[in-house]
Design a protein around this motif. Structure first.
Motif: not given
Length: 75
Positions: A26-36, A69-72, A41-43
């Motif tokens: 769940e944590l990884i999916r949250f981060v991937n969604l925000a990044q995609s 509109e930016n959500i894959p 950004s990492p900082d």
């Protein structure tokens, strides 16, 4: 939430609750969604939510605002 964030329409607020049931997936999916969605950004500081009923600051979740509109597709 980052001080430099400007809320505009349309925005979606995505929140990840922090509890004893949270999984790494769940944590990884949250981060991937925000990044995609191109909003973090990492900082950049992580948006945090606090329990409004507690006298001490207790973090209850992580949050990010995304442009719909930016959500894959398939997220």
């Amino acid at each position: 939430m980052a001080d430099d964030f400007e809320k505009t329409d349309p925005n979606l607020k995505v929140t990840l609750d922090l509890d004893d049931q949270l999984t790494w997936g769940e944590l990884i999916r949250f981060v991937n969604l925000a990044q995609s969605a191109g909003k973090v950004s990492p900082d950049q500081p992580v948006g945090m939510e606090y329990d409004p009923n507690d006298t001490h600051p207790v973090i209850t979740g992580l949050c990010v605002y995304l442009d719909a509109e930016n959500i894959p597709q398939g997220s």
